[in-house]
Design a protein around this motif. Structure first.
Motif, PDB file in Angstrom:
ATOM      1  N   GLU A   1      66.098 -77.630   5.439  1.00 47.46           N
ATOM      2  CA  GLU A   1      65.196 -78.453   6.241  1.00 47.46           C
ATOM      3  C   GLU A   1      64.745 -79.697   5.472  1.00 47.46           C
ATOM      4  N   ILE A   2      64.433 -79.529   4.191  1.00 44.95           N
ATOM      5  CA  ILE A   2      64.034 -80.678   3.368  1.00 44.95           C
ATOM      6  C   ILE A   2      65.176 -81.688   3.292  1.00 44.95           C
TER       7      ILE A   2
ATOM      8  N   LYS B   1      67.713 -82.198   5.405  1.00 49.69           N
ATOM      9  CA  LYS B   1      67.982 -82.865   6.676  1.00 49.69           C
ATOM     10  C   LYS B   1      66.863 -83.821   7.064  1.00 49.69           C
ATOM     11  N   THR B   2      65.620 -83.457   6.735  1.00 45.15           N
ATOM     12  CA  THR B   2      64.478 -84.279   7.146  1.00 45.15           C
ATOM     13  C   THR B   2      64.323 -85.524   6.298  1.00 45.15           C
ATOM     14  N   THR B   3      64.511 -85.373   4.985  1.00 42.33           N
ATOM     15  CA  THR B   3      64.233 -86.476   4.065  1.00 42.33           C
ATOM     16  C   THR B   3      65.460 -87.247   3.625  1.00 42.33           C
TER      17      THR B   3
ATOM     18  N   PHE C   1      66.946 -86.462   0.907  1.00 42.12           N
ATOM     19  CA  PHE C   1      66.856 -86.453  -0.549  1.00 42.12           C
ATOM     20  C   PHE C   1      68.090 -85.808  -1.171  1.00 42.12           C
TER      21      PHE C   1
ATOM     22  N   ARG D   1      65.457 -84.464  -6.114  1.00 48.42           N
ATOM     23  CA  ARG D   1      64.223 -84.697  -5.372  1.00 48.42           C
ATOM     24  C   ARG D   1      63.861 -83.505  -4.492  1.00 48.42           C
ATOM     25  N   ILE D   2      64.864 -82.761  -4.033  1.00 49.84           N
ATOM     26  CA  ILE D   2      64.560 -81.526  -3.298  1.00 49.84           C
ATOM     27  C   ILE D   2      63.869 -80.532  -4.221  1.00 49.84           C
TER      28      ILE D   2
ATOM     29  N   GLU E   1      60.285 -81.467  -4.376  1.00 52.83           N
ATOM     30  CA  GLU E   1      59.513 -81.049  -3.209  1.00 52.83           C
ATOM     31  C   GLU E   1      59.179 -79.559  -3.290  1.00 52.83           C
TER      32      GLU E   1
ATOM     33  N   GLY F   1      72.674 -86.568  -1.408  1.00 48.66           N
ATOM     34  CA  GLY F   1      71.748 -87.572  -0.905  1.00 48.66           C
ATOM     35  C   GLY F   1      72.336 -88.937  -0.633  1.00 48.66           C
TER      36      GLY F   1
ATOM     37  N   THR G   1      72.110 -90.697   3.123  1.00 48.62           N
ATOM     38  CA  THR G   1      71.121 -91.736   3.361  1.00 48.62           C
ATOM     39  C   THR G   1      71.750 -93.110   3.556  1.00 48.62           C
TER      40      THR G   1
END
Length: 354
Positions: free
Chosen positions: A108-109, A111-113, A115, A119-120, A123, A149, A153
């Motif tokens: 979820e982190i 897909k949402t960010t 990152f 960086r995950i 978090e 990432g 991105t």
């Protein structure tokens, strides 16, 4: 930012969804013709199958109309076999898999960010989760086929345009043959175009498009747009030598950023090129231009018509600068007047003033 203008995005930069659908239809027909020329069965390698599976999974049932190298039944069998092999795959290191809840949180982190792995981890540390390594995060994302990432991105042209909207402008030049006492001479014009609204600003022409002239036209553009609620923030342009260091300094002094496009990628400035084609086909090519004043009059008249009266498919068939007209089911002829622009060359049907 530079990745936005990768040449692979050239078609997206200049094509509508309808045009892209036509491209797909053409490629389908071409693929069918080529497939018909190859007799017998085509055997794929394991790597080729993985590539087809990776690209085909996101298409869904539409793959049935596209795939020709094997039958749709074979392709769906590949998917079932791949899914079955994944469920039987053990942890390569023999360690215990992380709890399902933690795996879902990592996914979820990501897909949402958007990152990357490190960086995950950051978090997760903020949430108090310490017993997880970067390699574990990498393995979880790899099993879910989520790319690192930087790949996730990177922008598409559509995403970039949606994010910057009305503050993103493009610039380009074009020339027109002019009849003078010295014979035919080239007059040069500079165009600024908003990539979302399609509003165009056309400068006065010149016989000598040097750096000083380019800077003057750029200052004119910034003065004309400085009081807007959504001021220009980014100006994209090709690598024409007329875009000098002084030009970039002028743009930056006005609070904007310049973004030169990659070499040999004209389609990345396709919207500006399309406006130039429009003003030439619908106006300038229908006149013999007699000097600078004549050309400036024609470009000014057409640009005013283009911005406020000419319908545009990408603007819901309304002009770039417009008020939404009140919707009616029908309208009588006596409520309409035909207005003429550019010396009567262009006609527009408009409602009479109340």
């Amino acid at each position: 930012m530079a990745k936005i203008f990768h040449p692979l995005l050239a078609l997206i930069a200049s094509a509508s969804d309808r045009e892209l659908a036509k491209y797909v239809e053409y490629l389908k027909a071409e693929n069918q013709i080529l497939r018909a020329r190859i007799p017998g069965q085509i055997h794929t390698t394991a790597g080729e199958r993985q590539t087809l599976i990776k690209l085909g999974k996101g298409i869904g049932r539409a793959i049935e109309e596209l795939i020709t190298i094997v039958t749709p039944t074979t392709f769906f069998r590949w998917l079932r076999e791949e899914k079955g092999s994944k469920s039987k795959t053990k942890n390569p290191k023999g360690g215990q898999r992380k709890p399902r809840e933690l795996r879902e949180l990592v996914i979820e982190i990501a897909k949402t960010t958007g990152f990357g792995y490190t960086r995950i981890i950051g978090e997760l540390r903020k949430l108090g989760i310490k017993n997880i390594s970067r390699q574990t995060v990498r393995n979880i994302l790899k099993e879910e086929e989520i790319q690192p990432g930087p790949d996730r991105t990177s922008d598409s042209w559509t995403e970039f345009l949606n994010r910057h909207g009305e503050t993103l402008w493009a610039s380009d030049f074009f020339s027109v043959k002019s009849m003078t006492a010295r014979g035919l001479r080239d007059l040069y014009v500079m165009v600024f175009l908003n990539l979302q609204t399609r509003e165009a600003i056309v400068t006065e022409s010149t016989y000598r498009p040097n750096s000083a002239w380019v800077c003057r036209q750029t200052k004119m553009f910034t003065e004309q747009t400085k009081d807007r609620e959504k001021r220009p923030a980014i100006l994209i342009h090709d690598r024409d030598t007329k875009y000098t260091k002084k030009f970039r300094e002028t743009v930056e002094a006005a609070g904007m950023k310049t973004n030169p496009l990659p070499k040999a990628s004209p389609n990345l400035n396709g919207r500006c090129e399309r406006f130039i084609e429009t003003i030439k086909l619908e106006c300038l090519n229908k006149f013999i231009v007699f000097g600078k004043k004549h050309l400036d009059y024609l470009t000014d008249e057409f640009t005013s018509y283009y911005n406020t009266k000419r319908s545009h498919m990408e603007r819901d068939h309304l002009p770039p600068i417009r008020e939404e007209p009140g919707e009616v089911e029908t309208i009588s002829i006596d409520q309409i007047e035909v207005k003429k622009y550019v010396g009567g060359l262009i006609k527009s049907f408009e409602r009479k003033a109340a």
